[in-house]
Scaffold this active site. Structure first.
Site, PDB file in Angstrom:
ATOM      1  CG  HIS A 101      63.712  29.698  29.400  1.00  0.00           C
ATOM      2  ND1 HIS A 101      65.318  30.497  29.243  1.00  0.00           N
ATOM      3  CD2 HIS A 101      63.376  30.415  30.562  1.00  0.00           C
ATOM      4  CE1 HIS A 101      65.448  31.189  29.378  1.00  0.00           C
ATOM      5  NE2 HIS A 101      64.905  31.285  30.358  1.00  0.00           N
ATOM      6  CD  GLU A 102      61.155  31.402  32.617  1.00  0.00           C
ATOM      7  OE1 GLU A 102      61.066  31.180  33.716  1.00  0.00           O
ATOM      8  OE2 GLU A 102      60.657  32.222  31.979  1.00  0.00           O
TER       9      GLU A 102
END
Length: 189
Positions: free
Chosen positions: A91-92
């Site tokens: 996600h990051e």
């Protein structure tokens, strides 16, 4: 020997900072993580292994976050299993890709942050049906967009510029364009 981290939300079996740092290293073997790191390098923003840091988090960090100019933080006091660490890293990395490719991204701008969070939620697998079931969300149809919207609003809640209806309004205004933007993938994985 390191002590087990105490969880801010009563999660049992949370990992120490050292254990999560090792789990982050293990996530580098995942094809999606390798792909995203390659695309970041190709876009002119290579990320080394020390771009990712495990830490015990306090306050409104959630499970982790991308910090422009610093890297990715993974909150050890919320991590219990490898899949959770993998999801935060993926996600990051998508947030980091957005930061790299956008010339004028302003993370304090509600719409800019919402767009990256929509993309990360859609492309990372955060809202896969099985993960939603494990979170106690049992909807069979339309679960993915609903999950993404819920998670975007949660993320935006830590941005002081997204108070009141600003978060919802920003998310709805840019939903279609950001949800359908699958870069660096050809299509949503």
């Amino acid at each position: 020997m390191a002590q087990k981290a105490s969880s801010a939300h009563g999660l049992e079996d949370v990992k120490t900072v050292e254990e999560v740092q090792a789990m982050i290293q293990k996530s580098f073997r995942l094809p999606m993580v390798k792909f995203l790191r390659q695309r970041l390098a190709k876009a002119g923003c290579p990320v080394s292994d020390n771009f990712f840091k495990a830490s015990e988090c306090k306050g409104a960090h959630g499970v982790g976050g991308f910090v422009p100019g610093s890297g990715v933080l993974v909150c050890s006091n919320y991590m219990r299993i490898q899949d959770e660490v993998d999801q935060v890293v993926i996600h990051e990395l998508i947030n980091a890709f957005d930061d790299c490719r956008a010339v004028n991204i302003d993370w304090s701008d509600c719409a800019h942050q919402a767009c990256s969070e929509i993309r990360a939620g859609h492309l990372s697998g955060d809202c896969h049906f099985k993960r939603e079931l494990l979170r106690g969300h049992m909807k069979l149809r339309g679960h993915e967009p609903e999950c993404i919207k819920r998670r975007v609003l949660k993320s935006l809640s830590s941005n002081p510029n997204c108070a009141g209806s600003a978060a919802q309004d920003s998310m709805e205004a840019i939903w279609d364009i950001c949800y359908n933007d699958t870069k660096p993938f050809d299509r949503a994985p």
